[in-house]
Design an enzyme around this catalytic site. Sequence first.
Site, PDB file in Angstrom:
ATOM      1  CB  CYS A   7      -0.785  -0.055   1.150  1.00 18.17           C
ATOM      2  SG  CYS A   7      -2.120   1.426   1.160  1.00 18.17           S
TER       3      CYS A   7
ATOM      4  CB  CYS B 199      -3.567  -1.612   4.401  1.00 16.59           C
ATOM      5  SG  CYS B 199      -3.255   0.082   3.743  1.00 16.59           S
TER       6      CYS B 199
END
Length: 365
Positions: A104, A200
Site C-alpha cells: 500500500c 490496510c
Amino acid sequence: MSARPADLHVVIALSGGVDSSVAALELVRAGYQVSALFMKNWNEPAEDGRCRWEDDVADALEVCEKLDIPLNTVDLSQAYWDGVFADFLAEYARGRTPNPDVLCNREVKFKAFLEAALGIGGSVVATGHYARLRDGEHGRELLKGLDNNKDQSYFLHLLAQSQLAQAWFPVGELPKPEVRARARAAGLLTHDKKDSTGICFIGEQPFRAFLSRFLPAQRGLIKTLDERTVGEHPGVIYYTLGQREGLGIGGVKGAVEGPWFVVKKDVPNNVLYVTQGHDHPALLSQRLTAEQVHWIAGTPPPLPYRCSAKTRYRQSDQPCTVLSDDNGRVEVAFDQPQRAVTPGQSVVFYQGEVCLGGGIIDQTA
C-alpha cells in the site's frame, strides 16, 4: 524536518487519524503552504452498511477547518485494488500470509497518491508515519522513528529513492504520547481517536467472513505431524503459521493439555498441520530465502553482509547474515532460530537505525 521556503506547497495525506492530524499541525506551525488530500481506497460497505472512509473524511474536514487549510479528496480505490488487494488475494490463495500495508505504501500512498498530490500543485507529500529521513552517502536514507513502539519503517522498506525524495514524515521525531498531547493542546478532535487496525484501508473485519467473499474455501482436516486427525477447519487459507486461536481442538486422546499451534499448510490437499509447544522445532527456522528484494540505496551491499532483520513488524532486531543476492532473491542466515517465519510476510533489513530494504519471505529452513 529540514527548512523550506515559506511558499513550498506540502500536501499532507490526511487520514482522519491523530498522527496525520498532528503532521498537518506541525507543517502549518512551521509556516509551509499546506493543503490536505484525503484518499478513498476502499468503497465496499461494512456489515452496518457504512463505508469506513465516511467517518474518517468527516474527522479530516474538522481538522482542516481547525487548521484553516483546504481539503481535497481523491478516489484511489482502483489503484488499491490493482496494486494491493489483487496481490493480497493471490497470496492467500497460494496459502501464504501477505502484508498489504507494505504494498500500500509503495503502490498507493507514494505512487498514486503522490501523483494526485503533484497534480494539485504539491511539491512534496507528508504523512503521519513514524519514520525519519536523512541524506546519506548513497542517497536518501530511511530511519526508524524515534518511538520504538510506533516505528513504521518496516512498512516503508519498498520505497525507492525517487519516492523518498518527495516524502516528509513530520511526526517521526515524536513519541506517540507527545503526538496525542499536541493534538489535545491544539483542540483537534482526533486527539483521542483510536488507532486504525486491521487490513490496510479496510479496517477491522471478521476476517474469515471477509475473505470468504473473495476466496471461497472448503472444509478440511487438521492433522498432527504424524498424520493423526485431530479436528476440522473451515479453510486452510484462513490460518497462518504459529497461530493458536480459532483451531477448536480439544480432548485429543494421548495428547497433553495445552494449546495447539499451526506449523504447516498443505494447500493442494487442504490439510492444516498442528503441534503442541510454543517453541516446537517445527516452528523454528534459522534460514530463509526471500524474493523481490528491494534495497533502498538502489544496489545490494557487498555480500556476505552482517546486519539485523525483522520477519514481522513487532519483532526486535535479529542479528543475521545476508549470504547471497541473485537478482533480488536472497538467502539469509540468522544467528538464532526464529519462530514462525511466515511465507508471504516481509523480511526487512537494518543497520542500526537505518532501514536498508527488504523482500517477501518465500521459503524457510
